[in-house]
Design a protein around this motif. Sequence first.
Motif, PDB file in Angstrom:
ATOM      1  N   LYS A  94      37.923  16.054  75.101  1.00  0.00           N
ATOM      2  CA  LYS A  94      39.137  15.615  74.164  1.00  0.00           C
ATOM      3  C   LYS A  94      39.498  14.200  74.861  1.00  0.00           C
ATOM      4  CE  LYS A  94      43.304  17.709  74.594  1.00  0.00           C
ATOM      5  NZ  LYS A  94      44.406  18.634  74.793  1.00  0.00           N
ATOM      6  N   ILE A  95      39.939  13.453  73.964  1.00  0.00           N
ATOM      7  CA  ILE A  95      40.727  12.202  74.321  1.00  0.00           C
ATOM      8  C   ILE A  95      41.969  11.716  73.545  1.00  0.00           C
ATOM      9  CG2 ILE A  95      38.349  10.720  74.895  1.00  0.00           C
ATOM     10  CD1 ILE A  95      38.396   9.711  72.021  1.00  0.00           C
ATOM     11  N   VAL A  96      42.941  11.411  74.297  1.00  0.00           N
ATOM     12  CA  VAL A  96      44.276  11.266  73.743  1.00  0.00           C
ATOM     13  C   VAL A  96      44.601   9.728  73.896  1.00  0.00           C
ATOM     14  CG1 VAL A  96      46.672  12.257  74.074  1.00  0.00           C
ATOM     15  CG2 VAL A  96      44.546  13.708  74.725  1.00  0.00           C
ATOM     16  N   ASN A  97      45.047   9.403  72.845  1.00  0.00           N
ATOM     17  CA  ASN A  97      45.665   8.086  72.504  1.00  0.00           C
ATOM     18  C   ASN A  97      44.713   6.750  73.194  1.00  0.00           C
ATOM     19  OD1 ASN A  97      47.927   9.122  71.568  1.00  0.00           O
ATOM     20  ND2 ASN A  97      48.834   9.258  73.349  1.00  0.00           N
ATOM     21  N   ILE A  98      43.525   7.080  72.882  1.00  0.00           N
ATOM     22  CA  ILE A  98      42.548   6.103  73.117  1.00  0.00           C
ATOM     23  C   ILE A  98      42.021   5.550  71.883  1.00  0.00           C
ATOM     24  CG2 ILE A  98      40.210   5.788  73.833  1.00  0.00           C
ATOM     25  CD1 ILE A  98      40.535   8.169  76.017  1.00  0.00           C
ATOM     26  N   VAL A  99      41.842   6.304  70.812  1.00  0.00           N
ATOM     27  CA  VAL A  99      41.439   5.587  69.718  1.00  0.00           C
ATOM     28  C   VAL A  99      42.336   6.176  68.409  1.00  0.00           C
ATOM     29  CG1 VAL A  99      39.084   5.060  69.791  1.00  0.00           C
ATOM     30  CG2 VAL A  99      39.634   7.445  69.172  1.00  0.00           C
ATOM     31  N   LYS A 100      42.590   5.439  67.371  1.00  0.00           N
ATOM     32  CA  LYS A 100      43.300   6.034  66.340  1.00  0.00           C
ATOM     33  C   LYS A 100      42.610   6.283  65.126  1.00  0.00           C
ATOM     34  CE  LYS A 100      47.605   3.208  66.798  1.00  0.00           C
ATOM     35  NZ  LYS A 100      48.635   2.277  66.061  1.00  0.00           N
ATOM     36  N   CYS A 101      43.222   7.442  64.438  1.00  0.00           N
ATOM     37  CA  CYS A 101      42.545   8.092  63.461  1.00  0.00           C
ATOM     38  C   CYS A 101      42.511   7.007  62.049  1.00  0.00           C
ATOM     39  CB  CYS A 101      43.278   9.278  62.965  1.00  0.00           C
ATOM     40  SG  CYS A 101      42.486  10.135  61.619  1.00  0.00           S
ATOM     41  N   LYS A 102      41.583   6.764  61.379  1.00  0.00           N
ATOM     42  CA  LYS A 102      41.686   5.595  60.673  1.00  0.00           C
ATOM     43  C   LYS A 102      41.722   6.117  59.029  1.00  0.00           C
ATOM     44  CE  LYS A 102      38.415   2.712  63.221  1.00  0.00           C
ATOM     45  NZ  LYS A 102      36.999   2.685  63.129  1.00  0.00           N
ATOM     46  N   ASN A 103      41.937   7.597  59.199  1.00  0.00           N
ATOM     47  CA  ASN A 103      42.135   8.185  57.596  1.00  0.00           C
ATOM     48  C   ASN A 103      43.412   8.126  57.181  1.00  0.00           C
ATOM     49  OD1 ASN A 103      42.220   9.896  55.596  1.00  0.00           O
ATOM     50  ND2 ASN A 103      41.888  11.972  56.781  1.00  0.00           N
ATOM     51  N   PRO A 104      43.549   7.266  56.024  1.00  0.00           N
ATOM     52  CA  PRO A 104      45.022   6.908  55.674  1.00  0.00           C
ATOM     53  C   PRO A 104      45.701   8.501  55.119  1.00  0.00           C
ATOM     54  CG  PRO A 104      43.542   6.333  53.965  1.00  0.00           C
ATOM     55  CD  PRO A 104      42.620   6.622  55.122  1.00  0.00           C
ATOM     56  N   ARG A 105      45.000   9.338  54.972  1.00  0.00           N
ATOM     57  CA  ARG A 105      45.704  10.674  54.403  1.00  0.00           C
ATOM     58  C   ARG A 105      46.114  11.393  55.530  1.00  0.00           C
ATOM     59  NH1 ARG A 105      41.056   9.987  51.336  1.00  0.00           N
ATOM     60  NH2 ARG A 105      41.409   9.448  49.005  1.00  0.00           N
ATOM     61  N   CYS A 106      45.786  11.134  56.970  1.00  0.00           N
ATOM     62  CA  CYS A 106      46.112  12.052  57.908  1.00  0.00           C
ATOM     63  C   CYS A 106      47.380  11.929  58.439  1.00  0.00           C
ATOM     64  CB  CYS A 106      45.057  11.276  59.220  1.00  0.00           C
ATOM     65  SG  CYS A 106      45.302  12.369  60.909  1.00  0.00           S
TER      66      CYS A 106
END
Lengths: 141, 304
Positions: A94-106
């Motif tokens: 699990k990774i936390v606050n390393i990358v951001k979700c790029k899905n605009p619907r998220c």
Amino acid sequence: MTIDQIENGIVLDHIKAGNAMAIYRYLQLDELDCTVAVIKNVKSAKMGKKDIIKIDSPIDINLDVLGYFDENITVNIIRDGEKIAKKHVCLPEKIVNIVKCKNPRCITSTEQELDQVFRLTDPENRVYRCMYCDSSNNYLP
Amino acid sequence: MKHVLDITDLSIEEIDSLIATAMDIIKDKEKYQDICKRKKLATLFFEPSTRTRLSFEAAMLELGGSVIGFSSASSSSSSKGESVSDTVKVVGYYADIIAMRHPKEGAPMAATAVSDVPIINAGDGGHHHPTQTLADLLTIHREKGRFNNLTVGFCGDLKFGRTVHSLVNALSRYTGIKLVFISPDELKIPQYIKTDIIEKTGMPYVETRTMESVMPELDILYMTRVQGERFFNEADYIRLRDYYILTPDKLENAKKDLCIMHPLPRVNEIARSIDKDPRACYFKQVENGKYMRMALIMMLLGGA
């Protein structure tokens, strides 16, 4: 080129050539007051060429960040000029606050202060999926 | 405390138990009419819905409980900028269980982090819709009497159709299932559904653009609507919305016991003349959905 040995700190070795600056940013090494050396394209018998980061301070390193970027990185702990430990990183579950979700619907695109959590769903292909929307985010530098 | 965000949050045993409860409710409705007395369901619908919200509300009322809630984001505090987490935290002081629909994917999961009451995902964007899948499963159970050895065709918007993804996921846990995906190239089943679910379980599947060629082999035909609200580009939506229209002539070679399903609402994808065909099961799904929601509410409230 000569780079001084460090007395008390950490050496990140066997970084895939070209990845050092990305790791420097993700580990927020620019915020440190100590000496930090980013050495690129070092000749390596095993890898051809590699990057190395030397940090002249005994800080805590987020090993999950390193594992996410490159599971071949080794972490050498230096005390009084001597290597006292060598750690290998692994692909984190699990990774936390390393990358951001790029899905605009998220939901992470609108909900305030929500942690960006990704789970490893396919270790073979290094696929991480957003815990909230299941989008994959295969950003690898 | 258990939340249901995705159909896989329920084990096969739990689904079997819900189906058994739903079948018992169908047999003896009076037995359940006071089982949720003095319990409150909050329906938090940040996105408009007719069927799902009314189904949840009817389910709770038939169990003798009460219902509070809102039916659009504009009539909630989210229009003032309140976060999903805060809304859910507050509602948790008023209600015993929450059914939540939100246009953003993962919103119910974000809510579970702060909720003191069970949360049922009533649809989160194009992501999951587990209670529709429960309705679909009860319909298959009642029409076919089994979940194994079925050839199931999915037709239409397989890209954004969350009901399709959830049902594929649910069926992946049974044996002898063959999947047939009928869609235009732009609306094909997402790759991650194929790699993460279908190929992992080894379910055989085919992809095609025409329904006529595969019709004779189908036990179930699951039609879907092309959802305008999921498109960023209006022109793409208009081009694709009438791609498949099920008409009586297309059923000429279909099995006599084909089960035609649709999560509704329908627009043009099933001709009205099909409604009279005994193989049309889409309105039965609506009824079955209510019974499964009753069973689920009871389960999450600890048998109430």
